[in-house]
Design a protein around this motif. Structure first.
Motif, PDB file in Angstrom:
ATOM      1  N   ALA A  42       0.917  -1.118   0.023  1.00 27.74           N
ATOM      2  CA  ALA A  42      -0.002   0.111  -0.094  1.00 27.74           C
ATOM      3  C   ALA A  42       0.866   1.150  -0.117  1.00 27.74           C
ATOM      4  CB  ALA A  42      -1.021  -0.088   1.284  1.00 27.74           C
ATOM      5  N   VAL A  43       1.981   1.231   0.678  1.00 32.72           N
ATOM      6  CA  VAL A  43       2.838   2.487   0.583  1.00 32.72           C
ATOM      7  C   VAL A  43       3.794   2.444  -0.525  1.00 32.72           C
ATOM      8  CG1 VAL A  43       2.868   2.863   3.076  1.00 32.72           C
ATOM      9  CG2 VAL A  43       4.500   1.605   2.364  1.00 32.72           C
ATOM     10  N   GLY A  44       3.872   1.277  -1.460  1.00 29.98           N
ATOM     11  CA  GLY A  44       4.424   1.441  -2.640  1.00 29.98           C
ATOM     12  C   GLY A  44       5.544   0.443  -2.989  1.00 29.98           C
ATOM     13  N   ALA A  45       5.602  -0.442  -2.153  1.00 30.35           N
ATOM     14  CA  ALA A  45       6.872  -1.438  -2.096  1.00 30.35           C
ATOM     15  C   ALA A  45       6.474  -2.369  -3.421  1.00 30.35           C
ATOM     16  CB  ALA A  45       6.769  -2.276  -0.882  1.00 30.35           C
ATOM     17  N   SER A  46       7.444  -2.695  -4.037  1.00 30.29           N
ATOM     18  CA  SER A  46       7.207  -3.649  -5.430  1.00 30.29           C
ATOM     19  C   SER A  46       7.275  -5.141  -4.834  1.00 30.29           C
ATOM     20  CB  SER A  46       8.393  -3.332  -6.343  1.00 30.29           C
ATOM     21  OG  SER A  46       9.759  -3.778  -5.733  1.00 30.29           O
ATOM     22  N   ASN A  47       6.733  -5.948  -5.786  1.00 24.28           N
ATOM     23  CA  ASN A  47       6.810  -7.389  -5.505  1.00 24.28           C
ATOM     24  C   ASN A  47       8.206  -7.762  -5.172  1.00 24.28           C
ATOM     25  OD1 ASN A  47       4.162  -7.439  -6.042  1.00 24.28           O
ATOM     26  ND2 ASN A  47       4.212  -8.833  -7.827  1.00 24.28           N
ATOM     27  N   LEU A  48       9.217  -7.350  -5.986  1.00 22.51           N
ATOM     28  CA  LEU A  48      10.720  -7.989  -5.877  1.00 22.51           C
ATOM     29  C   LEU A  48      11.229  -7.323  -4.489  1.00 22.51           C
ATOM     30  CD1 LEU A  48      12.182  -9.313  -7.904  1.00 22.51           C
ATOM     31  CD2 LEU A  48      13.444  -7.072  -8.538  1.00 22.51           C
ATOM     32  N   GLY A  49      10.752  -6.192  -4.191  1.00 18.30           N
ATOM     33  CA  GLY A  49      11.008  -5.463  -2.904  1.00 18.30           C
ATOM     34  C   GLY A  49      10.656  -6.439  -1.709  1.00 18.30           C
ATOM     35  N   VAL A  50       9.692  -6.807  -1.765  1.00 23.10           N
ATOM     36  CA  VAL A  50       8.831  -7.779  -0.647  1.00 23.10           C
ATOM     37  C   VAL A  50       9.647  -8.992  -0.779  1.00 23.10           C
ATOM     38  CG1 VAL A  50       6.749  -8.925   0.019  1.00 23.10           C
ATOM     39  CG2 VAL A  50       6.556  -6.655  -0.713  1.00 23.10           C
ATOM     40  N   ALA A  51       9.743  -9.492  -1.924  1.00 19.14           N
ATOM     41  CA  ALA A  51      10.244 -10.952  -1.883  1.00 19.14           C
ATOM     42  C   ALA A  51      11.607 -10.735  -1.280  1.00 19.14           C
ATOM     43  CB  ALA A  51      10.538 -11.534  -3.351  1.00 19.14           C
ATOM     44  N   GLY A  52      12.475  -9.614  -1.722  1.00 18.36           N
ATOM     45  CA  GLY A  52      13.894  -9.341  -1.336  1.00 18.36           C
ATOM     46  C   GLY A  52      13.827  -9.338   0.240  1.00 18.36           C
ATOM     47  N   ILE A  53      12.851  -8.844   0.916  1.00 17.74           N
ATOM     48  CA  ILE A  53      13.080  -8.939   2.555  1.00 17.74           C
ATOM     49  C   ILE A  53      12.900 -10.340   3.190  1.00 17.74           C
ATOM     50  CG2 ILE A  53      11.667  -8.570   4.663  1.00 17.74           C
ATOM     51  CD1 ILE A  53      10.284  -6.263   2.973  1.00 17.74           C
ATOM     52  N   PHE A  54      12.451 -11.361   2.515  1.00 17.85           N
ATOM     53  CA  PHE A  54      12.546 -12.606   2.620  1.00 17.85           C
ATOM     54  C   PHE A  54      13.436 -13.398   2.320  1.00 17.85           C
ATOM     55  CE2 PHE A  54       8.206 -11.187   3.245  1.00 17.85           C
ATOM     56  CZ  PHE A  54       7.877 -11.499   4.648  1.00 17.85           C
ATOM     57  N   LEU A  55      13.916 -13.221   1.209  1.00 15.59           N
ATOM     58  CA  LEU A  55      15.168 -13.795   0.643  1.00 15.59           C
ATOM     59  C   LEU A  55      16.579 -13.204   1.593  1.00 15.59           C
ATOM     60  CD1 LEU A  55      15.115 -13.507  -3.211  1.00 15.59           C
ATOM     61  CD2 LEU A  55      14.425 -15.462  -1.718  1.00 15.59           C
ATOM     62  N   ALA A  56      16.442 -11.880   1.859  1.00 19.37           N
ATOM     63  CA  ALA A  56      17.539 -11.473   2.656  1.00 19.37           C
ATOM     64  C   ALA A  56      17.451 -12.111   4.169  1.00 19.37           C
ATOM     65  CB  ALA A  56      17.417  -9.965   2.897  1.00 19.37           C
ATOM     66  N   TYR A  57      16.281 -12.211   4.396  1.00 19.23           N
ATOM     67  CA  TYR A  57      15.974 -12.956   6.002  1.00 19.23           C
ATOM     68  C   TYR A  57      16.551 -14.223   5.900  1.00 19.23           C
ATOM     69  CZ  TYR A  57      13.175 -13.975   9.915  1.00 19.23           C
ATOM     70  OH  TYR A  57      12.689 -14.330  11.196  1.00 19.23           O
ATOM     71  N   GLY A  58      16.290 -15.097   4.928  1.00 18.96           N
ATOM     72  CA  GLY A  58      17.054 -16.401   4.885  1.00 18.96           C
ATOM     73  C   GLY A  58      18.384 -16.302   4.495  1.00 18.96           C
TER      74      GLY A  58
END
Lengths: 233, 556
Positions: free
Chosen positions: B449-465
């Motif tokens: 809703a605040v403009g994050a992209s699909n890639l950005g959201v995926a990036g959070i969890f990839l970076a987390y892993g």
């Protein structure tokens, strides 16, 4: 003298959802326009399509048919990246259930849209400006003393103020509020509305507020009534 | 920037992440320990094999050995530029006895040339008396030997004092009493050895005097006196420091000649300065096997050598090459009726060759071995009498092939098993990330809703892993390195306190468990763990990215 350009133009908007084998026609040819800096309330019963309308206008969802123009831009023609950028820069959302991120402090929640907008390097360069802007927004909504608190340490009204500060953070042109007082008592609800109104006026935003509270809607410049997916007046 | 912020926040605030990190850490720890120890084991075999036999070994299939070896060595050194040095070697079996005791056991007797031996192997590195000398000999200077013996006596005395100090009131346990007895026995022999060196000249003179008297008595035909003098000579002879061609270097670890205290300190009982007796069956020349006569010689122990290969050190004795040639009938044979007519040249059973370090591994070494083989083939064509049976040229690895291949197969199997175990860590990360993604569905809606992209959201969890993999693997790697570096003290401690001994020196050949960690091993294990972390978070990340914002915001 020419009338001001419409900030939001909606024409022939249709949206349906598939629920099992049945199709729910939530919006059935909704058309309206909202002038720039206007404060408009959309009222209607539960299930009348208010939130869906707000989501379509705010680029959170895609319509089946019709057009939505924000500042003259037909959002259906935008690529996914441009829609993301527009959501980030031009649209601010306030939700009924606040939707704050529990891991982040009040200040960090308010800063979220700025962080979404910035790369790591950009953030390092502009961190100070963004922090100052977020602090200003939190002061504006009366939360300057609670910036380090977590959402769970705040009351409902305070949480909604944080959500407003977050929605205003990138100074978007359009502020879309989905039942912003729906989860609050009437006194707090009025305070929140006042905060919303004052802040948006100061920034000069076009506000669309969805509510089922007719009394609250009366505070708006104009009220749109939605019933069974159609505007009635 | 939000990706980094949220990744860090989720890492700090989500307890589940710690379990995933722990899983990764345990897998990395196990992988690092197993790979390091087994790789170290193979490396130790390489070092030991090269240290003992050089890089390439020429060996005769027959006990008759290879003749004209010095000429062959010259030819190899001339024709194969990669060769740094070569030295002849004889290996045979014998029976070792210690005069004045009932000690006897079978041993391997190796004939070597000093100091030439140091050019092809690391022999000199394991010496006790001549430690630190580049040019070891069978005739080290007397003051040096005496100094080392004195140091050894003092060390044994210190150990004895420490054992007695542990029980000041004299209440020694049966084990301690046994140890005290062995230490006193060792001190007695060490003192005797020291005295033998100190009085070497006087003893030699005394021996020569008796010899002169024996000659005189013999000439005079005084049989009684002769008998008395011969008994006297036998007594004095035991204390003699024999000449360099009658000297031996013991492998440090022959059971009964030295022992280890419970703390792992080596105590020499029979060592430098003592006399030993070797008996062996001379098989170097074609003999009638119904009439084999064993030969026996006394030797003065002049040094001892530890190669760190327990199986070698526990049963080898080094003597001068020429001495062993004579004892084993491998010396030059001349015609019975003409001493100037050589029937057969002196022979050795092996030639050990050192190759330049840059060519001493892998395919390069094999290539050098082929070149040497070609030289040997030509040589044998030119000198058909040099060897009466086939001569093999092998690299150290080919000689140790069965052992090295078995360990490498074991290592591969270990990596495979641990890889499967590590897959559990990937599944663990996947499950944990999936749970986090489900828990964070609304957050994903808010971010979009605040403009994050699909890639950005995926990036959070990839970076987390990836971060779970990285932190877990760093913890595991640090723990693994610490464990491997200290594996011997830890093992000894476990053996002392829980009687839990995994590393049996007899079984594993080496005194110590390999405790080296190679940097590239750490790097690839850590990299694999990070990739595994990212791989485990891939599907949850994609699921998060594909969440529709409206659905996510409505998620209960």
């Amino acid at each position: 003298m020419s009338s001001p350009a419409p900030g939001i133009e909606v024409h022939g908007l249709h949206k349906s959802y598939k629920l099992g084998r049945t199709h729910l026609h939530v919006l059935q040819g909704v058309s309206f326009s909202i002038q720039s800096k206007e404060f408009v309330a959309v009222v209607g019963a539960s299930g009348s399509g208010k939130s869906t309308l707000l989501h379509l206008v705010g680029l959170l969802d895609r319509m089946d048919k019709g057009t939505v123009k924000l500042d003259g831009v037909d959002v259906a023609t935008l690529s996914r990246g441009k829609r993301n950028r527009m959501r980030c820069h031009d649209v601010g959302f306030v939700f009924q259930f606040y939707h704050l991120l529990p891991e982040l402090s009040v200040l960090e929640n308010a800063l979220l849209p700025a962080k979404v907008d910035e790369s790591v390097l950009g953030w390092i360069r502009h961190r100070g400006e963004h922090r100052a802007a977020a602090i200003e927004m939190l002061e504006r909504v009366g939360l300057s003393e609670r910036m380090k608190h977590r959402p769970k340490e705040l009351s409902g009204g305070e949480r909604q103020r944080v959500a407003i500060a977050r929605a205003l953070m990138n100074r978007p042109k359009f502020l879309l509020a989905d039942e912003p007082t729906g989860n609050l008592d009437s006194r707090t609800g009025r305070q929140i509305l006042q905060v919303l109104r004052t802040a948006s006026q100061d920034i000069g935003q076009t506000v669309v507020m969805v509510t089922h509270d007719v009394a609250l809607a009366a505070e708006a410049d104009r009220v749109l009534h939605l019933r069974d997916g159609k505007l009635t007046k | 920037m939000y990706k980094l912020t949220l990744c860090l926040k989720y890492l700090v605030n989500r307890g589940l992440a710690y379990f995933a990190m722990l899983g990764v850490a345990v897998c990395v720890f196990l992988m690092l320990v197993c790979v390091s120890v087994l790789t170290g084991f193979v490396d130790k075999i390489e070092v030991a094999a090269k240290g003992l036999f050089g890089d390439v070994v020429i060996s005769s299939a027959s006990l008759g050995g290879v003749g004209q070896y010095d000429e062959l060595i010259r030819r190899i050194e001339k024709d194969v530029p990669a060769v740094e040095g070569a030295s002849p070697f004889i290996l045979t079996f014998g029976i070792l006895r210690v005069p004045g005791t009932d000690f006897r056991r079978t041993v391997q007797v190796a004939g070597i040339r000093l100091p030439e031996r140091a050019t092809v192997s690391d022999f000199e590195k394991g010496l006790f008396v001549q430690a630190g000398l580049d040019q070891p000999t069978f005739d080290p200077c007397q003051p040096l030997v005496m100094q080392r013996l004195r140091e050894d006596i003092l060390r044994t005395d210190d150990i004895l004092k420490a054992v007695n100090k542990a029980a000041p009131d004299g209440s020694l346990t049966p084990d301690q009493k046994g140890l005290v007895g062995r230490l006193r026995n060792a001190l007695y022999y060490q003192d005797q050895a020291y005295i033998a060196f100190r009085d070497a000249d006087a003893t030699r003179k005394q021996f020569e005097d008796i010899e002169a008297k024996i000659n005189a008595a013999d000439e005079a035909g005084d049989d009684d006196k002769l008998q008395q003098l011969e008994a006297e000579r036998a007594m004095v002879e035991r204390d003699l420091i024999l000449p360099p061609d009658r000297r031996a270097i013991l492998g440090l670890g022959i059971a009964g000649l030295s022992f280890r205290t419970p703390k792992g300190e080596v105590v020499r009982v029979i060592g430098p300065g003592q006399q030993i007796v070797l008996s062996l069956i001379p098989l170097g020349r074609n003999v009638s096997y119904t009439n084999i006569i064993p030969v026996t010689r006394s030797f003065t122990v002049i040094d001892d050598c530890s190669t760190d290969v327990a199986s070698i050190d526990s049963e080898i004795i080094y003597v001068p090459l020429e001495t062993l040639q004579q004892l084993n009938n491998m010396d030059a044979e001349v015609a019975a009726d003409d001493p100037n007519l050589m029937v057969q040249p002196a022979r050795c059973s092996q030639i050990h060759i050192k190759v330049k370090p840059e060519l001493s591994r892998g395919l390069a070494l094999k290539k050098v071995a082929r070149q040497i083989d070609a030289v040997v083939t030509t040589f044998l064509t030119d000198h058909p009498n040099a060897a009466r049976s086939s001569v093999d040229v092998e690299t150290w690895r080919e000689r140790q092939g069965r052992l090295v291949n078995a360990i490498e197969a074991q290592r591969t199997l270990m990596i495979l098993i641990l890889g499967i175990i590590s897959a559990v860590a990937v599944v663990l990360i996947f499950v944990i990330l999936y749970v986090v993604v489900v828990q964070k569905t609304r957050d994903i809606g808010v971010l979009k809703a605040v403009g994050a992209s699909n890639l950005g959201v995926a990036g959070i969890f990839l970076a987390y892993g990836g971060a779970i993999g990285m932190i877990g693997s760093i913890v595991g790697a640090v723990g693994g390195c610490f464990f491997v570096w200290n594996i011997n003290p830890i093992h000894d401690w476990m053996a002392r306190n829980f009687s839990f001994e995994v590393w049996n020196r007899e079984t594993f050949m080496f005194e110590k468990i390999p405790n080296a960690v190679e940097a590239d091993t750490v790097v690839w294990i850590v990299a694999l763990a990070i990739i595994a972390g990212i791989f485990g978070s891939l599907l949850p990340g994609i699921l998060a990215a594909r969440r529709q914002p409206v659905e996510a915001l409505r998620y209960e």
